[in-house]
Design a protein around this motif. Structure first.
Motif, short mmCIF file in Angstrom:
data_model
loop_
_atom_site.label_atom_id
_atom_site.label_comp_id
_atom_site.label_asym_id
_atom_site.label_seq_id
_atom_site.Cartn_x
_atom_site.Cartn_y
_atom_site.Cartn_z
N LEU A 100 -4.93 4.97 -8.29
CA LEU A 100 -4.81 5.84 -7.12
C LEU A 100 -4.06 5.14 -5.99
O LEU A 100 -2.87 5.36 -5.80
CB LEU A 100 -6.16 6.34 -6.65
N ARG A 101 -4.74 4.30 -5.22
CA ARG A 101 -4.10 3.58 -4.11
C ARG A 101 -3.97 2.09 -4.42
O ARG A 101 -3.90 1.26 -3.49
CB ARG A 101 -4.89 3.78 -2.81
N ALA A 102 -3.93 1.75 -5.70
CA ALA A 102 -3.84 0.35 -6.10
C ALA A 102 -3.30 0.27 -7.53
O ALA A 102 -3.08 1.29 -8.19
CB ALA A 102 -5.21 -0.31 -6.01
N THR A 103 -3.10 -0.94 -8.00
CA THR A 103 -2.69 -1.19 -9.37
C THR A 103 -3.48 -2.39 -9.89
O THR A 103 -4.14 -3.10 -9.12
CB THR A 103 -1.18 -1.51 -9.47
N SER A 104 -3.37 -2.65 -11.17
CA SER A 104 -4.06 -3.82 -11.75
C SER A 104 -3.47 -5.12 -11.20
O SER A 104 -4.18 -6.12 -11.04
CB SER A 104 -3.96 -3.79 -13.27
N ASP A 105 -2.17 -5.11 -10.91
CA ASP A 105 -1.53 -6.30 -10.35
C ASP A 105 -1.87 -6.51 -8.88
O ASP A 105 -1.86 -7.65 -8.39
CB ASP A 105 0.00 -6.21 -10.50
N ALA A 106 -2.16 -5.43 -8.17
CA ALA A 106 -2.52 -5.51 -6.75
C ALA A 106 -3.70 -4.57 -6.50
O ALA A 106 -3.53 -3.47 -5.97
CB ALA A 106 -1.33 -5.14 -5.88
N PRO A 107 -4.90 -4.98 -6.90
CA PRO A 107 -6.08 -4.12 -6.72
C PRO A 107 -6.40 -3.92 -5.25
O PRO A 107 -5.97 -4.69 -4.39
CB PRO A 107 -7.19 -4.91 -7.44
N GLY A 108 -7.18 -2.86 -5.00
CA GLY A 108 -7.52 -2.54 -3.62
C GLY A 108 -8.96 -2.15 -3.46
O GLY A 108 -9.79 -2.39 -4.35
N ALA A 192 -4.36 -4.89 2.46
CA ALA A 192 -2.97 -5.09 2.88
C ALA A 192 -2.01 -5.06 1.70
O ALA A 192 -0.84 -4.69 1.85
CB ALA A 192 -2.84 -6.41 3.63
N GLN A 193 -2.47 -5.44 0.50
CA GLN A 193 -1.57 -5.56 -0.64
C GLN A 193 -1.48 -4.31 -1.51
O GLN A 193 -0.52 -4.11 -2.25
CB GLN A 193 -2.02 -6.73 -1.54
N ALA A 194 -2.50 -3.44 -1.44
CA ALA A 194 -2.66 -2.40 -2.46
C ALA A 194 -1.90 -1.12 -2.14
O ALA A 194 -2.00 -0.57 -1.05
CB ALA A 194 -4.14 -2.08 -2.65
N CYS A 195 -1.18 -0.64 -3.14
CA CYS A 195 -0.50 0.65 -3.06
C CYS A 195 -0.42 1.23 -4.47
O CYS A 195 -0.19 0.50 -5.45
CB CYS A 195 0.91 0.51 -2.49
N GLY A 196 -0.65 2.52 -4.57
CA GLY A 196 -0.58 3.20 -5.85
C GLY A 196 0.11 4.53 -5.70
O GLY A 196 0.68 4.84 -4.65
N PRO A 197 0.07 5.37 -6.74
CA PRO A 197 0.76 6.67 -6.69
C PRO A 197 0.22 7.60 -5.60
O PRO A 197 0.93 8.51 -5.15
CB PRO A 197 0.53 7.25 -8.08
N ALA A 198 -1.02 7.39 -5.14
CA ALA A 198 -1.60 8.25 -4.10
C ALA A 198 -1.37 7.71 -2.70
O ALA A 198 -1.79 8.33 -1.73
CB ALA A 198 -3.10 8.43 -4.34
N GLY A 199 -0.70 6.57 -2.59
CA GLY A 199 -0.47 5.95 -1.29
C GLY A 199 -1.09 4.57 -1.24
O GLY A 199 -1.49 4.01 -2.27
N SER A 200 -1.17 3.99 -0.06
CA SER A 200 -1.67 2.62 0.07
C SER A 200 -3.08 2.60 0.66
O SER A 200 -3.52 3.54 1.32
CB SER A 200 -0.73 1.79 0.96
#
Length: 237
Positions: A100-108, A192-200
């Motif tokens: 959603l708002r993160a990825t496995s490489d940059a969790p949130g 501060a690091q997390a962004c995904g397809p739904a935004g950051s």
């Protein structure tokens, strides 16, 4: 993240987490599907959850306690709303995410209710005419995986019209791997690091704090967190 109390009071100073800083967190991210190691809730399981909540409501009106994004994006038509305070609970960025708002490489992180303190927010009433469909929409949004069906519960909240029983979403202690307490410093790094397809996650934090400020609600932890995230983003090239 330590417990905090929230109250309706004048917000002290201007937010440091500005739209320009939030814009630095945006990037194009493809949807990688469900959270790793979690099972998407099936239509049958969702039906069972809807039925369970309806039975627990005992044919009475259903009110939802909103403390985060539900305040500024309910996702359903709100029949009525009121100010509310949940005593014995506080909002905290303690729900770990990799989608959603993160990825496995940059969790949130996202918000959830945790025991302790108090939390000012809103109660939102589901329309009697569309209650079942709106409830299903709400639960499908908030409970996406079969393993976390216990993260929906009823709590008592204080409103200007008295005490109400309200449905809400909390950081269940049974899910300690994704709902553990997180120090503010660590939370700021993840947000501060997390962004995904739904935004950051920074956008989520910004919109929530801004909405709280517009309602004259001051949440000490979230206010400090937006300052810390802003400092990290200002340090980026």
């Amino acid at each position: 993240m330590r417990k905090t109390s929230t109250a309706r009071t004048q917000v002290p100073v201007a937010m440091q987490l500005t739209p320009d800083l939030v814009a630095k967190t945006f990037k194009l991210v493809e949807d990688d599907g469900p959270e790793p190691n979690w099972t998407p809730i099936s239509p049958q399981q969702l039906d069972e959850l809807v039925n369970r909540v309806e039975q627990e409501a005992c044919d009475e009106e259903i009110w939802v306690f909103a403390y985060g994004s539900l305040m500024w994006n309910s996702g359903f038509e709100v029949a009525a709303s009121d100010d509310a305070v949940a005593y014995g609970w506080h909002r905290a960025f303690s729900l770990r995410i990799e989608r959603l708002r993160a990825t496995s490489d940059a969790p949130g992180l996202m918000l959830a209710l945790r025991p302790g303190g108090s939390c000012s927010g809103l109660v939102l009433k589901l329309s009697c005419e569309t209650k079942e469909q709106d409830l299903r929409t709400l639960l499908a949004r908030e409970i996406r995986y079969s393993e976390v069906c216990d993260m929906v519960r009823w709590i008592s909240v204080k409103t200007p019209k008295g005490t109400r029983r309200a449905l809400t979403f909390w950081a269940s202690t049974k899910r300690s791997r994704i709902t553990e307490k997180i120090p503010l410093d660590d939370a700021a790094v993840l947000i501060a690091q997390a962004c995904g397809p739904a935004g950051s996650c920074a956008e989520y934090l910004h919109r929530t704090v801004l909405d709280l400020a517009d309602r004259n609600i001051f949440d000490r932890n979230l206010w400090q967190l937006q300052q810390m995230v802003a400092a990290r983003l200002r340090a980026l090239p």
